[in-house]
Design an enzyme around this catalytic site. Structure first.
Site, PDB file in Angstrom:
ATOM      1  CG  HIS B 262      -2.235  -0.541   1.038  1.00  0.00           C
ATOM      2  ND1 HIS B 262      -3.155   0.014   0.208  1.00  0.00           N
ATOM      3  CD2 HIS B 262      -2.823  -1.651   1.548  1.00  0.00           C
ATOM      4  CE1 HIS B 262      -4.266  -0.715   0.207  1.00  0.00           C
ATOM      5  NE2 HIS B 262      -4.088  -1.743   1.020  1.00  0.00           N
ATOM      6  CG  HIS B 328      -6.719  -4.872   7.793  1.00  0.00           C
ATOM      7  ND1 HIS B 328      -5.854  -3.909   7.291  1.00  0.00           N
ATOM      8  CD2 HIS B 328      -7.924  -4.616   7.236  1.00  0.00           C
ATOM      9  CE1 HIS B 328      -6.515  -3.113   6.464  1.00  0.00           C
ATOM     10  NE2 HIS B 328      -7.777  -3.508   6.413  1.00  0.00           N
ATOM     11  CG  ASP B 361      -8.296  -4.601   1.200  1.00  0.00           C
ATOM     12  OD1 ASP B 361      -8.661  -4.120   2.289  1.00  0.00           O
ATOM     13  OD2 ASP B 361      -7.113  -4.878   0.937  1.00  0.00           O
ATOM     14  CG  HIS B 420     -32.732  24.456  34.327  1.00  0.00           C
ATOM     15  ND1 HIS B 420     -32.125  25.620  33.939  1.00  0.00           N
ATOM     16  CD2 HIS B 420     -32.290  23.489  33.471  1.00  0.00           C
ATOM     17  CE1 HIS B 420     -31.353  25.374  32.878  1.00  0.00           C
ATOM     18  NE2 HIS B 420     -31.431  24.086  32.578  1.00  0.00           N
TER      19      HIS B 420
END
Lengths: 431, 431
Positions: B262, B328, B361, B420
């Site tokens: 790669h 992986h 892949d 609140h």
């Protein structure tokens, strides 16, 4: 007086775009300072934490003093209002029950080619929870951040909280105990984020950091993203209330002010199809504002960022709501349920006139950590999934590899990745 | 020769820590350049895109030329290898089937107090997909990024891809068509990210940006995070292969090289309990390397970042794998399934000797966009949830508000948020 926009006006589109674009936060450029602090903590560890704590929190301690001890937590607990602890437990139980339903399932299946597929969810090994010091130190936020992590099954939950001048909010420590936090350290700012991300001798690193903070904390989270996971970058809170002529103007005004009291940069917006309601809400806000302890903050927020939008019908409010993508959306109108179904972008929806947003801040069950500043267009409130991650699983046998392999080899070669192709081909005796 | 570590060695702990800390990427400091580009695109829109495209891609066009036309896509399609298009469709169908199971369910329920609770998932209104130009322009990545968005129900999927010297990879355009991409623009770099985040006259803004890119793209994504959602910041790819003495060394070597080809910064690691297998894999790698087209890249990756770890048993590999948190993980050993169940941190697991990572892949079905650089400790592969967000829903009626209100009022007052408290109290006639 807040901005008042009428959808019928010729300038409405431009005015609404202005409302959307209004910057409610000055983004301080603290990035260089934060970079230096992070590098220092990486280099010097505890010694850096001790130095920054002396400088920023005016607190003298050694590395051993960073950790809040069990005895201190016990002492804090004893100082808390017992009613508040009961209320924290009620909140914890409801938050836990709601979030337990978010736990995802693992999956395994075999497809028609015989390929086994699936995924498995696991909790992160440790989560860090940033809690601001001083006035923005909210016990309810401790629950909202820690409980989902515990439900996810995170074995180690680490809280960091600055103690300016040595002061810690006892109810924050009590909330940490109620929520099941594992460790607490009295350190804040970018230095605390750096310690959680990279670790020091005293503070072991975590995998994920959550929780709100000031500009330094936000910049530090942005910087350490990648080294650890982070939640969203929190901005000032906001509410959109949609109401028709049947709504109670006094209740709506109370809700707009509950949002506005958070912060002068908070934003409260009313959308209505009733000009009469718009008028009476505006009046009620002024009336109620005068008796509020935080009137200065709420008044500034309402004046500077508040808005009243008049639309011909509530259906016509839908695209406006989606563009605003509010953190909180209250629907106090007929057929609120049907209107809710048409909304794409909102962090949370409160249905009907008996669901003030504040109930969701504490004991509703859903999380109050929600996407602000229009980020509900792409993100969700904090939840169990934020503390888990998914591992995909794939298993071929010789026959399914034989069937799938050629397409993969074709694509690998089309991408010029011959070694990819060969790792498949070698198993198919193709080369 | 790659690093070889023996878990029995006295220096193993230090050596393994060194392996974990090894920087495989030089992080270029491009942040200031990126900041200027983003500000320019915000200020000048299309004109800035046209200027940067001339400068960085050596391509002269006007704003109208930014969009890739249907006719161009058609022409590209006609130039593609028909086998590759068939393979793309096979991949698309399998990715789609796998991801369809990730679609989350909405939920509504009523608790014992009568409070209605739930959540609703909606797709983001538009997603942007960055595709690198040149050699890293992978049709398979277009599928992996676009298909989950389509499965999520995203109505508008926008692809941006630089075309250096005007060249676009035809198979990338074909993949976009196969995946259901709605619009394609020939623009890349930080300027493309800015256009997707803020919009220009030609490119309407999106809510979420995904896809890998160079240092400029990564820095731009980090900067626009908050304005839009982003996916993870991708780093160099990596594989950990766990194998015992029964594994085929030639197959393992092929898998290690598939990863290594790669990028010179990619990382391939073998963990085994068999010194004999370690030796034969090392030999097979050298042998196979010599015939690879990308031998220079794969060789550099294996030499500089490859590693062989010898452990006394594969059970003892588990904590090492969790610290590596590999993108992986191939398990080519007896009882791979049981070993997989013990792993906390991995982006994807490939079970058994007939599941080379390369099958995942392309055509396995799970996503190949996976967490790199140890980020599997806290994040997951790309999936349908990345293109959706959850809105929480809460509805009280008068009776359930009466039961829940007091605890919320107590907590609000303990936090100093009186408005609140009053927004609840006013509905209960308490104030």
């Amino acid at each position: 007086m807040p901005m008042r926009l009428d959808a019928g006006s010729p300038t409405f589109a431009r005015d609404f775009a202005g409302l959307l674009a209004a910057k409610r936060e000055v983004s301080e450029d603290v990035d260089l300072a934060v970079k230096a602090i992070i590098e220092d903590v990486i280099a010097r560890g505890d010694a850096a934490l001790v130095d920054y704590t002396r400088r920023f929190d005016r607190l003298e301690l050694d590395a051993a003093g960073l950790k809040v001890t069990e005895a201190e937590i016990e002492a804090a607990w004893a100082r808390c209002d017992p009613d508040a602890i009961v209320a924290l437990r009620t909140a914890r139980d409801r938050i836990e029950a709601y979030h337990a339903r978010q736990k995802p399932s693992d999956e395994r299946f075999t497809d028609t080619l015989g390929v086994e597929l699936g995924h498995r969810w696991t909790a992160v090994e440790a989560a860090g929870l940033y809690v601001p010091g001083g006035t923005a130190s909210y016990p309810s936020s401790v629950l909202m951040n820690a409980v989902p992590a515990r439900v996810a099954g995170v074995p180690r939950i680490v809280m960091v909280v600055p103690s300016p001048d040595g002061v810690l909010n006892p109810l924050v420590l009590a909330a940490a105990r109620v929520a099941g936090v594992s460790e607490i350290y009295r350190v804040g700012g970018a230095q605390a984020i750096a310690a959680l991300a990279y670790g020091t001798d005293t503070i072991a690193p975590v995998a994920k950091i959550v929780g709100p903070g000031n500009a330094y904390v936000a910049a530090a989270k942005r910087r350490v993203f990648g080294q650890v996971g982070i939640d969203m970058i929190a901005g000032p809170s906001e509410v959109v209330v949609v109401a028709d002529c049947h709504a109670n103007p006094d209740w709506i005004a109370a809700d707009l002010l509950a949002q506005a009291e958070h912060d002068a940069a908070a934003q409260s917006i009313l959308i209505t199809d009733s000009a009469e309601l718009a008028d009476s809400v505006a009046e009620a806000v002024e009336r109620r504002l005068s008796t509020l302890p935080r009137a200065a903050i709420a008044g500034a927020s309402w004046r500077d960022f508040g808005a009243i939008l008049l639309t011909p019908s509530l259906a016509q409010a839908v695209p406006l709501i989606d563009r605003l993508a509010p953190e909180h959306l209250e629907l106090e109108c007929e057929d609120a349920e049907a209107l809710a179904g048409q909304i794409r972008n909102a962090g949370s929806i409160f249905l009907g006139s008996h669901t003030p947003e504040a109930i969701g801040d504490y004991v509703g069950g859903p999380n109050h950590v929600l996407p602000t500043a229009r980020s509900a267009r792409f993100s969700s409130g904090l939840g169990v999934l934020d503390f888990m991650k998914r591992t995909s699983i794939l298993k071929c046998d010789p026959e399914s590899l034989r069937q799938l392999g050629p397409a993969a080899i074709t694509l690998a070669r089309s991408e010029g990745l011959e070694a990819h192709a060969r790792s498949i081909a070698v198993r198919l005796n193709l080369g």
